[in-house]
Design a protein around this motif. Structure first.
Motif, PDB file in Angstrom:
ATOM      1  N   LEU A  47      51.016  45.237  37.076  1.00 15.51           N
ATOM      2  CA  LEU A  47      50.486  45.892  38.269  1.00 15.51           C
ATOM      3  C   LEU A  47      49.037  45.497  38.571  1.00 15.51           C
ATOM      4  O   LEU A  47      48.624  45.446  39.736  1.00 15.51           O
ATOM      5  N   LEU A  48      48.276  45.216  37.519  1.00 13.61           N
ATOM      6  CA  LEU A  48      46.859  44.902  37.705  1.00 13.61           C
ATOM      7  C   LEU A  48      46.582  43.408  37.869  1.00 13.61           C
ATOM      8  O   LEU A  48      45.420  43.006  37.958  1.00 13.61           O
ATOM      9  N   SER A  49      47.639  42.595  37.903  1.00  6.44           N
ATOM     10  CA  SER A  49      47.440  41.146  38.004  1.00  6.44           C
ATOM     11  C   SER A  49      46.630  40.737  39.242  1.00  6.44           C
ATOM     12  O   SER A  49      45.774  39.835  39.146  1.00  6.44           O
ATOM     13  N   LEU A  71      44.196  42.448  40.619  1.00  3.74           N
ATOM     14  CA  LEU A  71      42.818  42.792  40.263  1.00  3.74           C
ATOM     15  C   LEU A  71      42.257  41.781  39.267  1.00  3.74           C
ATOM     16  O   LEU A  71      41.088  41.394  39.355  1.00  3.74           O
ATOM     17  N   PHE A  72      43.099  41.330  38.334  1.00  7.31           N
ATOM     18  CA  PHE A  72      42.669  40.325  37.356  1.00  7.31           C
ATOM     19  C   PHE A  72      42.225  39.048  38.078  1.00  7.31           C
ATOM     20  O   PHE A  72      41.199  38.453  37.727  1.00  7.31           O
ATOM     21  N   LEU A  73      43.001  38.635  39.082  1.00 11.67           N
ATOM     22  CA  LEU A  73      42.665  37.413  39.816  1.00 11.67           C
ATOM     23  C   LEU A  73      41.343  37.576  40.566  1.00 11.67           C
ATOM     24  O   LEU A  73      40.516  36.652  40.593  1.00 11.67           O
ATOM     25  N   TYR A  74      41.144  38.736  41.160  1.00  9.69           N
ATOM     26  CA  TYR A  74      39.898  38.980  41.891  1.00  9.69           C
ATOM     27  C   TYR A  74      38.699  38.963  40.935  1.00  9.69           C
ATOM     28  O   TYR A  74      37.673  38.347  41.228  1.00  9.69           O
ATOM     29  N   ILE A  75      38.835  39.645  39.784  1.00 15.37           N
ATOM     30  CA  ILE A  75      37.732  39.675  38.823  1.00 15.37           C
ATOM     31  C   ILE A  75      37.429  38.264  38.315  1.00 15.37           C
ATOM     32  O   ILE A  75      36.254  37.874  38.181  1.00 15.37           O
ATOM     33  N   ALA A  76      38.478  37.492  38.053  1.00 16.88           N
ATOM     34  CA  ALA A  76      38.286  36.115  37.570  1.00 16.88           C
ATOM     35  C   ALA A  76      37.521  35.289  38.611  1.00 16.88           C
ATOM     36  O   ALA A  76      36.609  34.516  38.265  1.00 16.88           O
ATOM     37  N   TRP A  77      37.882  35.466  39.869  1.00  9.46           N
ATOM     38  CA  TRP A  77      37.197  34.726  40.941  1.00  9.46           C
ATOM     39  C   TRP A  77      35.726  35.113  41.017  1.00  9.46           C
ATOM     40  O   TRP A  77      34.845  34.262  41.146  1.00  9.46           O
ATOM     41  N   ARG A  78      35.429  36.410  40.922  1.00 11.55           N
ATOM     42  CA  ARG A  78      34.050  36.869  41.002  1.00 11.55           C
ATOM     43  C   ARG A  78      33.220  36.380  39.815  1.00 11.55           C
ATOM     44  O   ARG A  78      32.044  36.035  39.952  1.00 11.55           O
ATOM     45  N   ILE A  79      33.818  36.345  38.626  1.00 12.91           N
ATOM     46  CA  ILE A  79      33.095  35.877  37.437  1.00 12.91           C
ATOM     47  C   ILE A  79      32.738  34.401  37.576  1.00 12.91           C
ATOM     48  O   ILE A  79      31.601  33.997  37.308  1.00 12.91           O
ATOM     49  N   GLN A 136      42.428  43.442  27.261  1.00  9.81           N
ATOM     50  CA  GLN A 136      42.900  43.907  25.949  1.00  9.81           C
ATOM     51  C   GLN A 136      44.287  44.531  26.016  1.00  9.81           C
ATOM     52  O   GLN A 136      44.903  44.795  24.990  1.00  9.81           O
ATOM     53  N   PHE A 137      44.810  44.752  27.224  1.00 13.59           N
ATOM     54  CA  PHE A 137      46.221  45.137  27.319  1.00 13.59           C
ATOM     55  C   PHE A 137      47.097  44.047  26.699  1.00 13.59           C
ATOM     56  O   PHE A 137      48.173  44.343  26.167  1.00 13.59           O
ATOM     57  N   TRP A 138      46.641  42.803  26.773  1.00 15.62           N
ATOM     58  CA  TRP A 138      47.378  41.704  26.129  1.00 15.62           C
ATOM     59  C   TRP A 138      47.319  41.846  24.610  1.00 15.62           C
ATOM     60  O   TRP A 138      48.300  41.603  23.915  1.00 15.62           O
TER      61      TRP A 138
END
Length: 466
Positions: free
Chosen positions: A293-295, A297-305, A371-373
């Motif tokens: 479900l958060l994938s 959001l993960f992509l957005y955070i990765a782009w911003r970083i 860390q969910f992984w």
């Protein structure tokens, strides 16, 4: 390996018993119910999709339920009385679930038939499962008394107390591999043999004798140093047990009679085997759903970083986890790539190494999401003491050696220490936060986990992560 084989015996017996019981129950079900639903012969009844699919699925349902109950976690040393009640409770719960899920769909001529069906399934399932279990348990207890399944015990102490406990353990089927000196018992006052050396030899003795448990039985004159001795044993990741009357300090330790011997397991907590398994399933399901479900959001955070600073998106680092095993923890990078170019350094609130977007991630604890992984892999849990680096653990245990107790549970994404104390900026603060993690360890429960998760959600929503 021996433990796995014993557990497999119980699993096999439970599966076969459940399959036979469901087949017998279908005979009763046909006679009492199915004849009113148009099945003229038993052959036509068992060929029906719901019947033969049930014959395949129901035994696996019982295995899953018995596993959740924690029955297979400790296949040796079972109490016959406890086994009776554990089996009864599991069977009652399982029969209720099956009855409402499957049997109530039937249309009997009289509702009284439901009572016949319910109590027939309850009686058949309990007897069918309990008797084979009892047989396996009886046989293992007899073998244990003959020394064929003996646990290897290393005794800490060489005086009369150690001799008495060792003799009692031997009569109950334990194998005492030897004794270790602890204190100033003179050679002429030793009451045991063989004395294998001092406390410093314990690591070699554990490896050489395949020790399963450490049992501490000290004389009154060394009682003052008992705490330090016991704390020093936690690092070996084995059960540490002590006589009940010699346990003056760790009041939340689990008290249990080992084959009638009043010992306190100083490394145990109050988390039952059922709770452990339910927690494990909950961790896996929540982590898998969250990653899915958060994938976005993960992509957005990765782009911003990547947009905000040079370096990898993910930060990985070795931490020490369950039973002292190292693993790679994953986070979204919140600092410059060269943040630890000069060696390990804990972060602080006003840390200049934190990037602008990294500060936002830390405020809402979003940097912890990868860390969910780790949880899905089994390295971590949703709730548990935060894992630390070996560099800092080595400093902590010099001052509080009981820190090793926390390695008896999986570390968590969030913890009581994190929600009540927060980030630690130095070793002193890490030790202060440790008191909350020990409080969690001594009082672990699913209810406490739920409270910590709620507190964590509040922290994330309100942005109080730093």
């Amino acid at each position: 390996m021996r433990k796995n084989i014993q557990a497999l015996k119980y699993v096999t017996a439970d599966f076969l018993a459940s399959a036979v019981v469901w087949c017998l129950f279908n005979v009763i079900r046909y006679r009492e119910i199915a004849v009113y639903e148009g099945f003229e012969t038993f052959y036509s009844y068992i060929r029906h999709d719901t019947v033969w699919l049930g014959q395949l699925v129901v035994p696996f349902f019982w295995l899953a339920l018995f596993w959740l109950s924690g029955y297979y976690n400790n296949p040796y040393g079972k109490s016959r009385l406890a086994e009776f009640f554990t089996t009864l409770v599991s069977v009652v719960i399982g029969v209720l679930l099956i009855f409402f899920a499957l049997v109530l769909n039937d249309l009997p001529q009289s509702y009284g038939v439901y009572y016949i069906a319910f109590f027939s399934l309850l009686g058949l399932q309990f007897v069918g499962v309990y008797l084979p279990r009892l047989g396996i348990t009886q046989r293992s207890l007899k073998r244990a008394k003959r020394g064929l399944l003996a646990l290897n015990v290393l005794m800490i102490g060489t005086g009369r107390a150690a001799a008495l406990v060792a003799n009692d353990l031997r009569t109950k089927g334990y194998r005492v591999v030897g004794f270790v000196e602890a204190g100033s018992v003179a050679v002429g006052e030793r009451a045991v043999e063989p004395v294998l050396g001092s406390l410093s030899r314990i690591p070699a003795l554990i490896a050489g004798h395949q020790v399963d448990e450490l049992v501490v039985a000290l004389e009154p004159d060394v009682r003052e140093t008992a705490k330090e001795i016991i704390y020093s044993l936690y690092r070996y990741k084995l059960p540490v047990k002590i006589l009940l009357h010699q346990q003056p300090f760790f009041i939340h330790a689990r008290i249990n009679a080992i084959q009638g011997i009043p010992l306190v397991d100083m490394t145990a907590n109050n988390f039952s085997d059922a709770e452990k398994n339910i927690k494990l399933v909950f961790d896996k399901v929540v982590s898998a759903v969250s990653l899915l479900l958060l994938s976005p959001l993960f992509l957005y955070i990765a782009w911003r970083i990547k947009r905000g600073s040079e370096g990898p998106v993910l930060f990985k680092q070795e931490r020490i986890g369950y039973l002292g095993r190292p693993f790679q923890i994953y986070k979204f990078r919140t600092m410059r790539a060269d943040a630890e170019a000069n060696g390990p350094l804990l972060s602080k609130v006003d840390d200049g190494r934190i990037t602008p977007f990294g500060r936002v991630l830390r405020k809402y604890r979003l940097d912890e999401l990868p860390q969910f992984w780790n949880v899905l892999k089994g390295d971590m849990s949703l709730v548990g003491p935060r894992p630390e680096r070996r560099y800092y653990i080595d400093q902590i245990v010099k001052r509080v050696p009981y820190y090793y107790l926390l390695h008896n549970v999986r570390p968590g994404i969030t913890s009581l220490g994190m929600v009540k104390y927060g980030y630690a900026g130095d070793v002193d603060q890490m030790i202060e936060r440790l008191s909350f993690d020990l409080l969690y360890y001594e009082n672990m429960s699913l209810a406490m986990d739920l409270k910590i998760l709620i507190y964590t959600v509040i922290t994330v929503v309100t942005g109080k992560g730093i």
